[in-house]
Scaffold this active site. Structure first.
Site, PDB file in Angstrom:
ATOM      1  N   LEU A 153      40.323  41.613  39.966  1.00  0.00           N
ATOM      2  CA  LEU A 153      38.732  41.707  40.287  1.00  0.00           C
ATOM      3  C   LEU A 153      38.401  42.204  41.372  1.00  0.00           C
ATOM      4  O   LEU A 153      39.302  41.869  42.420  1.00  0.00           O
ATOM      5  CB  LEU A 153      38.428  40.023  40.243  1.00  0.00           C
ATOM      6  CG  LEU A 153      38.283  39.269  38.657  1.00  0.00           C
ATOM      7  CD1 LEU A 153      38.133  37.643  39.198  1.00  0.00           C
ATOM      8  CD2 LEU A 153      37.729  39.954  37.837  1.00  0.00           C
ATOM      9  N   ASP A 154      37.279  42.841  41.726  1.00  0.00           N
ATOM     10  CA  ASP A 154      36.936  43.438  42.759  1.00  0.00           C
ATOM     11  C   ASP A 154      36.740  42.305  43.666  1.00  0.00           C
ATOM     12  O   ASP A 154      36.462  41.237  43.613  1.00  0.00           O
ATOM     13  CB  ASP A 154      35.730  44.333  42.579  1.00  0.00           C
ATOM     14  CG  ASP A 154      35.835  45.403  41.688  1.00  0.00           C
ATOM     15  OD1 ASP A 154      36.735  45.983  41.437  1.00  0.00           O
ATOM     16  OD2 ASP A 154      34.596  45.720  41.161  1.00  0.00           O
ATOM     17  N   LYS A 155      36.757  42.880  45.130  1.00  0.00           N
ATOM     18  CA  LYS A 155      36.408  41.752  46.306  1.00  0.00           C
ATOM     19  C   LYS A 155      35.274  41.059  46.157  1.00  0.00           C
ATOM     20  O   LYS A 155      35.221  39.996  46.315  1.00  0.00           O
ATOM     21  CB  LYS A 155      36.679  42.634  47.332  1.00  0.00           C
ATOM     22  CG  LYS A 155      36.602  41.779  48.810  1.00  0.00           C
ATOM     23  CD  LYS A 155      36.657  42.835  50.108  1.00  0.00           C
ATOM     24  CE  LYS A 155      36.378  42.144  51.289  1.00  0.00           C
ATOM     25  NZ  LYS A 155      36.585  42.845  52.580  1.00  0.00           N
TER      26      LYS A 155
ATOM     27  N   HIS B 131      36.472  49.019  38.386  1.00  0.00           N
ATOM     28  CA  HIS B 131      35.232  48.915  38.277  1.00  0.00           C
ATOM     29  C   HIS B 131      34.529  48.882  37.049  1.00  0.00           C
ATOM     30  O   HIS B 131      33.604  49.451  36.970  1.00  0.00           O
ATOM     31  CB  HIS B 131      34.765  49.824  39.294  1.00  0.00           C
ATOM     32  CG  HIS B 131      35.049  49.672  40.690  1.00  0.00           C
ATOM     33  ND1 HIS B 131      35.399  48.481  41.331  1.00  0.00           N
ATOM     34  CD2 HIS B 131      34.981  50.421  41.729  1.00  0.00           C
ATOM     35  CE1 HIS B 131      35.706  48.588  42.698  1.00  0.00           C
ATOM     36  NE2 HIS B 131      35.619  49.890  42.912  1.00  0.00           N
TER      37      HIS B 131
ATOM     38  N   LYS C 198      30.757  47.645  36.482  1.00  0.00           N
ATOM     39  CA  LYS C 198      30.045  48.266  37.234  1.00  0.00           C
ATOM     40  C   LYS C 198      29.695  49.699  36.847  1.00  0.00           C
ATOM     41  O   LYS C 198      28.608  49.997  37.004  1.00  0.00           O
ATOM     42  CB  LYS C 198      30.393  48.242  38.549  1.00  0.00           C
ATOM     43  CG  LYS C 198      30.443  46.887  39.365  1.00  0.00           C
ATOM     44  CD  LYS C 198      31.140  46.962  40.709  1.00  0.00           C
ATOM     45  CE  LYS C 198      31.329  45.453  41.175  1.00  0.00           C
ATOM     46  NZ  LYS C 198      32.285  45.408  42.163  1.00  0.00           N
TER      47      LYS C 198
END
Ligand code: URA
Length: 235
Positions: free
Chosen positions: A102-104, A187, A190
């Site tokens: 998972l992204d930051k 990502h 997004k």
């Protein structure tokens, strides 16, 4: 398996500390005081006890974390705190790793395990494991976006995504949606919204396959999977 390895793996300290336990006559194997740390034991068939308490051997651990923002999904990093840094020493000594990334700034469900086989199955593109995300979007998400996502959209690098199922929970200048995708490109959520000219401002993963985020977990908290959760994830 060697007795010292077993006890060390199960959180009874370093090999040196385990040696001390044996010196103190604190360890028994099938009722006999163990004297030799290199003794080979079968932790399932034999009764290994420390101070009278049976050691239940576990090779794998399976943890569900409610990943907080600001923490990265990696085992180590020079600059940032990782999800592994949030584990207590008992769970950390199993050397688990996050299943996928998972992204930051993304929150939500993160499975952390040391079971490479299960990890492979969940991440393999061939298995099409669905992942459900909740997101807030800057801009009005429309029926046209639902249509586009259901066919698959082209990302900025030319990659055509697999179909995604978009549900609009709330449409407006800031929209709320749920999106189900079966891939895990970098990502991806997004970038799918960028492809229709919109920006994700908040992202949270709700589920992965049969595993649903336990909303009782506060951000940064985690717990072991229940047997039921684990069995359905494996099936
Ligand atoms: N898609 C993203 O864009 N980010 C995540 O963290 C997960 C899926």
């Amino acid at each position: 398996m060697r007795l010292d390895k077993l006890l060390s793996n199960m959180g009874y300290g370093s090999r040196k500390e385990v040696k001390q336990l044996l010196k103190m006559k604190a360890v028994t194997v099938d009722g006999e005081v163990a004297k030799d740390v290199s003794k080979h034991v079968d932790p399932v068939k034999q009764n290994v006890s420390v101070l009278g308490e049976r050691v239940h051997y576990q090779e794998f651990i399976y943890l569900m974390m409610h990943k907080p923002p600001g923490v990265i999904s990696a085992t180590e990093d020079l600059h940032d705190q990782t999800v592994i840094d949030l584990l207590d020493p008992f769970h950390a000594h199993f050397e688990p790793f996050p299943v996928g990334r998972l992204d930051k700034d993304t929150e939500g469900l993160l499975l952390i395990t040391n079971d490479g086989g299960l990890t492979h199955n969940l991440l393999s593109p061939k298995k099409h494991v669905p992942k459900v995300y909740y997101a807030k979007i800057d801009g009005e998400v429309t029926e046209a976006d639902i249509e586009a996502f259901s066919r698959g959209v082209m990302l900025e690098d030319g990659y055509m995504t697999k179909p995604g199922e978009l549900v609009i929970l709330n449409a407006g200048p800031t929209s709320e949606i749920e999106l189900t995708i079966s891939e895990g490109k970098f990502h991806q959520v997004k970038r799918m919204f960028e492809s229709v000219g919109k920006k994700v401002t908040y992202l949270k993963r709700l589920s992965m396959g049969s595993l649903q985020l336990d909303e009782q977990l506060e951000l940064g908290e985690y717990r072991e999977l229940t047997e039921e959760e684990l069995n359905s994830l494996k099936s």
